[in-house]
Design an enzyme around this catalytic site. Structure first.
Site, short mmCIF file in Angstrom:
data_model
loop_
_atom_site.label_atom_id
_atom_site.label_comp_id
_atom_site.label_asym_id
_atom_site.label_seq_id
_atom_site.Cartn_x
_atom_site.Cartn_y
_atom_site.Cartn_z
N ASP A 284 0.87 -1.16 0.00
CA ASP A 284 0.00 0.00 0.00
C ASP A 284 0.92 1.23 0.00
O ASP A 284 2.15 1.12 0.09
CB ASP A 284 -0.97 -0.02 1.21
CG ASP A 284 -2.19 0.86 0.93
OD1 ASP A 284 -3.25 0.60 1.51
OD2 ASP A 284 -2.08 1.79 0.10
C1 GLC Z 1 -4.30 4.33 -0.30
C2 GLC Z 1 -5.21 3.19 0.11
C3 GLC Z 1 -5.29 2.07 -0.89
C4 GLC Z 1 -5.17 2.64 -2.28
C5 GLC Z 1 -3.77 3.20 -2.42
C6 GLC Z 1 -3.53 3.84 -3.79
O1 GLC Z 1 -3.52 4.72 0.79
O2 GLC Z 1 -4.96 2.60 1.38
O3 GLC Z 1 -6.54 1.40 -0.68
O4 GLC Z 1 -5.39 1.63 -3.25
O5 GLC Z 1 -3.45 4.14 -1.40
O6 GLC Z 1 -4.37 4.95 -3.94
#
Ligand code: GLC
Length: 741
Positions: A284
């Site tokens: 993430d």
């Molecule tokens: C965010 C979220 C995740 C998302 C990623 C990219 O922090 O936790 O669900 O897909 O970043 O945007």
């Protein structure tokens, strides 16, 4: 000839070769080997590096020249870029690198791309698996026409805590329903499979158990037994993996003290080992780097080592892999085999998506124009939105409203377009194509029959608008009050300690109720709210969540009776925050509360609160009523390998045609571990005309009776099982007993 020309020629010829034999093997391993053999260490680590361009969906990232990295072949993927023109320009830059390996483009297409569907928690309340798959399919058709080949969805986190803002992104509290929905969304996104130009790679997130963060506080710690993890939280991830999901995403939380991004238990033992997952895992947003503040890594070099060795293949916005992996491999702290495995997994998806064969296959502006404004997509969004609405109360059968009635629409969310999109909607400069509640009601009931006043803001304290609101309420025959949260109050980094209706909205309800006019409340939210006064004093309530592009039309369809509401809650609604976590599939304990009252009778519960939720899992009313009768079980004994059928009759005993979600719950009465009072094991959503009856049949085999025992073996133990069939988890209408021998 330049290396690149030879390389491209080889790739082209071998891809043609593969395509000709694609029907048999769909294997690109030879091409991947060849590409790997040409790559430098920088280029290999580059494939594991992902950055965001144009806008950020996380905290600021380390400084770096992202475009130069792309041009030098030190980038594997980019996120947050949308539009075939922008994607084409970046892909052209990537193809200028020595080997010209194409980029993957990812975006959070969580509940629709340009056509926005209801938030996933609302969609789950439809219990319509086919419609949920179609919603994902449409999202993929639109996103893939806009340059994207990867969505960071489905989010499959089981959530039992309404304080957690991200409860809106998932399918609620139940493992069985959540698993079906997880698989359906993967199939919707990936369609006919990688290589079809309207397929996007799914990304199952957040792996794992992110929804159990302590206190419902986002990004926080999770502590749970492996048995609970495997029985409650992992099955939706497994269902998604078995459905062929291309990628997974690490979660931010630590699980039992190990950050998910550094957990070889989750990634190598379970996902890549037990489940034989051959896709790749992306972190993430900077979750690898965040192992430093977790106190699990000394610095970004150690974070890179721990994460790669644990099985995390791509580093989103962390720069840990980009800045450290070459050195770690040269010094033998990360094996070349582990690095190559991560690169291989990413290259495999790029081949399978057809990007080597044609890096621009997702950037056709004509296809984009056609896909994004497709009336069929809007129709599907309206259908899903109607099915997601839950009728909480309808005393005196105030709904559906009669045509021609003078309506006063009041409330801070009645004209909002942005808020109808909910959290994690794809960002667009212009949301004027969203049908607000005001627009939908005006179209359906006529301009001349609709009065409007805002009444108050969502969360400010001004009551200046009350007078105007009361005035128009008195001029109308019926009032529709649209209240709740703003979309910014849920989603990521939006945990709430107080789940009440914000601002002075409840006072507005009281002021309108004091006029004596009949009132319908629309509850707009991305989570269960605590709204006891409204729930106890307003005769008619619809939970309308955030319904997306067609919100206003869908709400008008239900209010007018053009559609009879059929939604059922997929998460328990707490009476107050002190009752959290609360969920239907709880254990009985040694001193179960016998009366649903605040009590001090040496039994579990509270002395100051009823024990039951305000509204239970599986609950939702209809404009009609349903009678359950004549349960029959083909045998009261089930042995290994056998199947028993349970059937019953469901009759529509009211005046409206409608749909009912008939729910099958099972309880293992005595086992080597205590078992839940009931667990959802099947359901059927059936349509019945007024007066019509249907026979509903469920099949029960030993899998529906199984659980993880103390040794973590998946077993079915002999003994008595209660078979319960109901209209909700708290409204069991027919029961039977089954003995497993
Ligand atoms: C965010 C979220 C995740 C998302 C990623 C990219 O922090 O936790 O669900 O897909 O970043 O945007």
């Amino acid at each position: 000839m330049k290396t690149k020309t030879i390389f491209h020629l080889f790739i082209l010829l071998s891809s043609i070769f593969t395509i000709t034999i694609q029907s048999q093997t769909k294997s690109y391993e030879k091409q991947i080997d060849s590409v790997l053999s040409l790559m430098t260490l920088e280029e290999k680590t580059g494939q594991l590096h992902q950055v965001s361009l144009y806008w950020a969906t996380g905290p600021e990232s380390p400084e770096g020249d992202k475009l130069r990295d792309i041009k030098e072949g030190r980038m594997g993927s980019v996120l947050n870029v949308k539009g075939s023109d922008k994607v084409r320009a970046l892909q052209e830059l990537a193809l200028k690198s020595r080997l010209g390996i194409p980029l993957l483009f990812g975006l959070d297409v969580i509940h629709g791309y340009k056509t926005t569907f209801p938030i996933p928690l609302a969609e789950s309340a439809s219990w319509d698996i086919e419609a949920i798959e179609l919603a994902a399919r449409i999202a993929a058709i639109e996103a893939s026409a806009s340059g994207l080949n990867w969505t960071f969805a489905p989010m499959v986190d089981i959530a039992r805590d309404a304080r957690w803002g991200r409860i809106m992104e998932g399918a609620g509290e139940d493992t069985y329903l959540g698993s079906l929905i997880a698989a359906a969304r993967v199939k919707g996104f990936q369609g006919k499979g990688f290589g079809s130009v309207d397929a996007v790679m799914a990304c199952v997130k957040h792996y794992a158990a992110y929804g159990a963060a302590v206190g419902g506080r986002d990004y926080n710690s999770v502590d749970m037994s492996e048995r609970t993890l495997r029985e409650i939280y992992l099955p939706p991830f497994k269902a998604a993996a078995m459905a062929g999901a291309a990628t997974f995403m690490n979660s931010f939380n630590d699980l039992n003290g190990v950050p998910a991004s550094g957990s070889s238990f989750l990634m190598r033992k379970i996902l890549k080992g037990e489940w034989n997952f051959n896709g790749f895992i992306v972190s993430d947003w900077a979750s690898i780097r965040e192992m430093i503040p977790h106190g699990f890594a000394e610095d970004d070099r150690e974070a890179a080592k721990l994460a790669l060795n644990a099985g995390s293949d791509m580093d989103m916005e962390g720069y840990c892999y980009r800045n450290n992996l070459k050195d770690l491999v040269e010094k033998g702290e990360v094996s070349l085999a582990n690095l190559d495995d991560a690169v291989r997994r990413i290259l495999r998806k790029k081949f399978e998506m057809g990007l080597f064969e044609d890096p621009f296959r997702f950037t056709d502006p004509i296809r984009e124009e056609k896909a994004l404004n497709n009336p069929e997509h809007r129709k599907a969004a309206r259908d899903m939105a109607r099915k997601s609405i839950v009728l909480i109360k309808n005393e005196a059968d105030l709904l559906p409203l009669k045509k021609g009635q003078k309506i006063a629409l009041i409330g801070p969310l009645a004209k909002s377009e942005d808020d109808m999109l909910g959290g994690w909607a794809v960002g667009w400069d212009d949301n004027s194509d969203v049908v607000s509640q005001f627009e939908g009601l005006e179209i359906r009931f006529g301009k001349e029959n609709l009065l409007y006043a805002k009444g108050c803001g969502v969360s400010d304290s001004s009551k200046d608008g009350f007078e105007e609101a009361v005035k128009i309420a008195n001029e109308a025959e019926v009032v529709i009050l649209s209240i709740g949260e703003s979309r910014s109050m849920n989603g990521e980094a939006a945990s709430r300690s107080n789940l009440g209706i914000p601002g002075v909205q409840e006072d507005l309800v009281k002021a309108i109720m004091a006029t004596g006019k009949p009132v319908v409340v629309l509850m707009n939210a991305g989570r269960p709210l605590v709204f006891n006064w409204v729930a106890d004093n307003v005769p008619t309530i619809l939970y309308t969540w955030w319904l997306g592009s067609e919100a206003g039309n869908a709400i008008a369809d239900v209010i007018s009776g053009d559609y009879n509401p059929s939604g059922k809650l997929t998460v328990s609604f707490p009476r107050n925050e002190g009752q959290i976590p609360i969920y239907y599939n709880h254990f009985n304990t040694g001193r179960p509360s016998l009366k649903d009252i605040p009590s001090k009778d040496f039994r579990t519960g509270y002395i100051d609160l009823k024990q039951s939720p305000k509204f239970p899992f599986g609950f939702g009313l209809s404009y009609t009523t349903f009678d359950y009768s004549d349960i029959n079980i083909s045998s009261d004994k089930l042995s290994k390998g056998g199947v028993v059928e349970v059937s019953l009759t469901v009759k529509n005993t009211g005046d409206f045609d409608g749909e009912e979600v008939v729910q099958l719950y099972i309880r293992d009465c005595v086992a080597s571990l205590v078992r839940p009072m009931k667990e959802l094991k099947d359901f059927k959503k059936i349509a019945l005309k007024s007066g019509e009856s249907k026979k509903v049949t469920f099949k029960i085999d030993e899998q529906k009776l199984a659980f993880y025992n103390e040794k973590l073996e998946w077993v079915t133990e002999p003994g008595k099982f209660d078979i319960m069939i109901g209209s909700s988890s708290a409204d069991i209408r027919q029961q039977s007993v089954l003995y497993f021998e």
